[in-house]
Design a protein around this motif. Structure first.
Motif, PDB file in Angstrom:
ATOM      1  N   VAL A   6      14.732 -27.244 -33.257  1.00 32.52           N
ATOM      2  CA  VAL A   6      14.070 -27.192 -31.948  1.00 32.52           C
ATOM      3  C   VAL A   6      12.626 -26.760 -32.165  1.00 32.52           C
ATOM      4  N   CYS A   7      11.714 -27.602 -31.736  1.00 31.46           N
ATOM      5  CA  CYS A   7      10.282 -27.302 -31.801  1.00 31.46           C
ATOM      6  C   CYS A   7       9.773 -27.084 -30.387  1.00 31.46           C
ATOM      7  N   LEU A   8       9.085 -25.990 -30.169  1.00 29.79           N
ATOM      8  CA  LEU A   8       8.470 -25.706 -28.875  1.00 29.79           C
ATOM      9  C   LEU A   8       6.987 -26.034 -28.953  1.00 29.79           C
ATOM     10  N   GLY A   9       6.548 -26.957 -28.114  1.00 27.34           N
ATOM     11  CA  GLY A   9       5.138 -27.303 -28.031  1.00 27.34           C
ATOM     12  C   GLY A   9       4.482 -26.517 -26.912  1.00 27.34           C
ATOM     13  N   THR A  10       3.328 -25.924 -27.207  1.00 22.06           N
ATOM     14  CA  THR A  10       2.705 -25.011 -26.245  1.00 22.06           C
ATOM     15  C   THR A  10       1.265 -25.415 -25.953  1.00 22.06           C
ATOM     16  N   ASP A  11       0.759 -24.866 -24.874  1.00 21.67           N
ATOM     17  CA  ASP A  11      -0.646 -25.013 -24.487  1.00 21.67           C
ATOM     18  C   ASP A  11      -1.210 -23.611 -24.284  1.00 21.67           C
ATOM     19  N   PRO A  12      -2.418 -23.336 -24.786  1.00 30.49           N
ATOM     20  CA  PRO A  12      -2.932 -21.966 -24.694  1.00 30.49           C
ATOM     21  C   PRO A  12      -3.142 -21.474 -23.268  1.00 30.49           C
ATOM     22  N   PHE A  13      -3.359 -22.378 -22.329  1.00 27.66           N
ATOM     23  CA  PHE A  13      -3.578 -21.978 -20.942  1.00 27.66           C
ATOM     24  C   PHE A  13      -2.277 -21.981 -20.141  1.00 27.66           C
ATOM     25  N   HIS A  14      -1.429 -22.975 -20.365  1.00 34.58           N
ATOM     26  CA  HIS A  14      -0.293 -23.205 -19.467  1.00 34.58           C
ATOM     27  C   HIS A  14       1.053 -22.707 -20.005  1.00 34.58           C
ATOM     28  N   SER A  38       5.085 -27.310 -34.413  1.00 33.69           N
ATOM     29  CA  SER A  38       5.189 -28.108 -35.635  1.00 33.69           C
ATOM     30  C   SER A  38       6.558 -28.779 -35.661  1.00 33.69           C
ATOM     31  N   PRO A  39       6.570 -30.105 -35.843  1.00 35.70           N
ATOM     32  CA  PRO A  39       5.458 -30.991 -36.199  1.00 35.70           C
ATOM     33  C   PRO A  39       4.662 -31.518 -35.016  1.00 35.70           C
ATOM     34  N   PHE A  40       5.050 -31.169 -33.791  1.00 30.02           N
ATOM     35  CA  PHE A  40       4.327 -31.627 -32.608  1.00 30.02           C
ATOM     36  C   PHE A  40       3.924 -30.422 -31.762  1.00 30.02           C
ATOM     37  N   SER A  41       2.759 -30.531 -31.168  1.00 34.46           N
ATOM     38  CA  SER A  41       2.246 -29.411 -30.372  1.00 34.46           C
ATOM     39  C   SER A  41       1.794 -29.917 -29.011  1.00 34.46           C
ATOM     40  N   GLY A  42       1.487 -28.965 -28.132  1.00 33.77           N
ATOM     41  CA  GLY A  42       1.012 -29.323 -26.803  1.00 33.77           C
ATOM     42  C   GLY A  42       2.157 -29.583 -25.843  1.00 33.77           C
ATOM     43  N   THR A  43       1.809 -29.807 -24.589  1.00 33.46           N
ATOM     44  CA  THR A  43       2.801 -30.103 -23.561  1.00 33.46           C
ATOM     45  C   THR A  43       2.110 -30.786 -22.399  1.00 33.46           C
ATOM     46  N   TYR A  44       2.890 -31.467 -21.570  1.00 34.13           N
ATOM     47  CA  TYR A  44       2.309 -32.276 -20.502  1.00 34.13           C
ATOM     48  C   TYR A  44       1.994 -31.441 -19.265  1.00 34.13           C
ATOM     49  N   VAL A  45       0.761 -31.581 -18.779  1.00 36.37           N
ATOM     50  CA  VAL A  45       0.332 -31.009 -17.514  1.00 36.37           C
ATOM     51  C   VAL A  45      -0.549 -32.065 -16.838  1.00 36.37           C
ATOM     52  N   PRO A  46      -0.352 -32.352 -15.556  1.00 34.75           N
ATOM     53  CA  PRO A  46      -1.222 -33.330 -14.900  1.00 34.75           C
ATOM     54  C   PRO A  46      -2.701 -32.951 -15.031  1.00 34.75           C
ATOM     55  N   LEU A  47      -3.534 -33.958 -15.262  1.00 36.29           N
ATOM     56  CA  LEU A  47      -4.943 -33.692 -15.553  1.00 36.29           C
ATOM     57  C   LEU A  47      -5.649 -32.982 -14.403  1.00 36.29           C
ATOM     58  N   GLU A  48      -5.202 -33.197 -13.172  1.00 32.23           N
ATOM     59  CA  GLU A  48      -5.862 -32.569 -12.031  1.00 32.23           C
ATOM     60  C   GLU A  48      -5.762 -31.044 -12.057  1.00 32.23           C
ATOM     61  N   VAL A  49      -4.729 -30.523 -12.695  1.00 31.50           N
ATOM     62  CA  VAL A  49      -4.568 -29.066 -12.761  1.00 31.50           C
ATOM     63  C   VAL A  49      -4.685 -28.537 -14.179  1.00 31.50           C
ATOM     64  N   TYR A  50      -4.856 -29.431 -15.161  1.00 27.68           N
ATOM     65  CA  TYR A  50      -4.866 -29.028 -16.565  1.00 27.68           C
ATOM     66  C   TYR A  50      -6.035 -28.080 -16.839  1.00 27.68           C
ATOM     67  N   GLY A  51      -5.691 -26.902 -17.351  1.00 28.13           N
ATOM     68  CA  GLY A  51      -6.704 -25.909 -17.676  1.00 28.13           C
ATOM     69  C   GLY A  51      -7.335 -25.240 -16.478  1.00 28.13           C
ATOM     70  N   ARG A  52      -6.770 -25.457 -15.281  1.00 27.34           N
ATOM     71  CA  ARG A  52      -7.399 -24.964 -14.050  1.00 27.34           C
ATOM     72  C   ARG A  52      -6.492 -24.058 -13.216  1.00 27.34           C
ATOM     73  N   ASP A  53      -5.214 -24.404 -13.144  1.00 23.09           N
ATOM     74  CA  ASP A  53      -4.327 -23.713 -12.213  1.00 23.09           C
ATOM     75  C   ASP A  53      -3.249 -22.951 -12.986  1.00 23.09           C
ATOM     76  N   PRO A  54      -3.365 -21.625 -13.088  1.00 29.66           N
ATOM     77  CA  PRO A  54      -2.395 -20.856 -13.860  1.00 29.66           C
ATOM     78  C   PRO A  54      -1.022 -20.780 -13.203  1.00 29.66           C
ATOM     79  N   ARG A  55      -0.908 -21.239 -11.959  1.00 30.83           N
ATOM     80  CA  ARG A  55       0.412 -21.276 -11.318  1.00 30.83           C
ATOM     81  C   ARG A  55       1.294 -22.365 -11.912  1.00 30.83           C
ATOM     82  N   VAL A  56       0.683 -23.272 -12.662  1.00 27.01           N
ATOM     83  CA  VAL A  56       1.427 -24.344 -13.325  1.00 27.01           C
ATOM     84  C   VAL A  56       1.627 -23.953 -14.786  1.00 27.01           C
ATOM     85  N   SER A  57       2.864 -23.712 -15.166  1.00 25.33           N
ATOM     86  CA  SER A  57       3.173 -23.420 -16.564  1.00 25.33           C
ATOM     87  C   SER A  57       3.964 -24.587 -17.146  1.00 25.33           C
ATOM     88  N   ALA A  58       3.927 -24.706 -18.475  1.00 28.36           N
ATOM     89  CA  ALA A  58       4.535 -25.877 -19.103  1.00 28.36           C
ATOM     90  C   ALA A  58       4.919 -25.566 -20.537  1.00 28.36           C
TER      91      ALA A  58
END
Length: 259
Positions: free
Chosen positions: A172-180, A202-222
């Motif tokens: 199980v790999c957990l992909g994360t985003d520093p903001f969300h 690893s081997p994949f990082s990051g996670t999906y967040v809609p671009l309209e709130v990406y890096g902007r709205d901390p109420r959205v976690s992912a």
């Protein structure tokens, strides 16, 4: 056939299980653009599809105490990949796998290299993004927060297209985003999947967040949950095994921990 579905959960649940890569369906007009013959295309789908992840999310939703919402892509990622950046930010452009793929998992031609991605982005990518943005907005309005759990799988052995294929490949790999991805979300996932070895980004990082709130709205976690396919199925493209049910129970436990 709709290109995606939003399957309702409990109105008081903030959780959306996002399943973007589980389907094999390719509309005829899109199939006509793909240069692979039918047998080669089936082999490519065996490698690229996150097989059985829609079933995994369905079972987890049914076992959760408070049913989460599910946003499921009904078309193959070979039509468009809704998780890519649709512009020059996307690192997978380096291997012909931006929002519209021109290369296969084995770095061979999928579409002509000069394919204009815009018609497919307009027809499939943008409506998907708008609908996912609206689904998140609905959870925010109903509960004051939204939690996107991105449900994926990946092969046991690296494929040539992987940019970071030499990294650790845990069950199980957990992909994360520093903001969300807050620490408590990571911790909840580690506890839910404690029966498996869990790795981070690893081997994949990051996670999906809609671009309209990406890096902007901390109420959205992912959080992205990437499950190594040999834990629950025969690779490549084979049937699911009993491991699927244990993983569905763990995913349900994660959903319960979040609500």
């Amino acid at each position: 056939m709709p290109s995606f579905d939003l399957l309702p959960g409990a109105e008081q649940s903030p959780v959306i299980l996002h399943v973007p890569h589980s389907a094999r369906e390719i509309p005829a007009e899109v199939r006509a653009q793909i240069v692979l013959d039918d047998s080669a295309l089936e082999r490519e789908l065996d490698h690229i599809v996150d097989a059985h992840t829609a079933e995994l999310a369905d079972e987890a939703a049914g076992r959760a105490h408070l049913m989460p919402w599910r946003f499921v892509n009904r078309l193959s990622r070979l039509v468009v990949d809704p998780e890519r950046f649709p512009d020059g930010r996307e690192e997978m452009l380096a291997v012909g796998m931006g929002a519209v793929y021109t290369q296969t998992t084995h770095r061979e031609a999928l579409r002509p290299a000069d394919t204009d991605p815009e018609p497919l982005i307009a027809r499939y990518f943008r409506p998907y993004a708008r609908a996912m943005t609206e689904a998140v907005a609905q959870r925010l309005a109903a509960t004051g927060r939204a939690v996107i759990i991105d449900v994926h799988s990946y092969p046991g052995e690296p494929l040539p297209y992987e940019l970071h294929g030499d990294g650790f490949r845990p069950p199980v790999c957990l992909g994360t985003d520093p903001f969300h991805t807050p620490p408590e979300l990571q911790a909840a996932a580690r506890e839910a999947f404690a029966s498996w070895e869990v790795g981070l980004d690893s081997p994949f990082s990051g996670t999906y967040v809609p671009l309209e709130v990406y890096g902007r709205d901390p109420r959205v976690s992912a959080l992205m949950v990437e499950i190594r396919r040999d834990t629950y199925m025969t690779e490549p493209g084979g049937p699911a095994g009993p491991g699927l049910h244990g993983l569905a129970g763990a995913l349900a436990a994660l959903v319960d921990a979040l609500v």
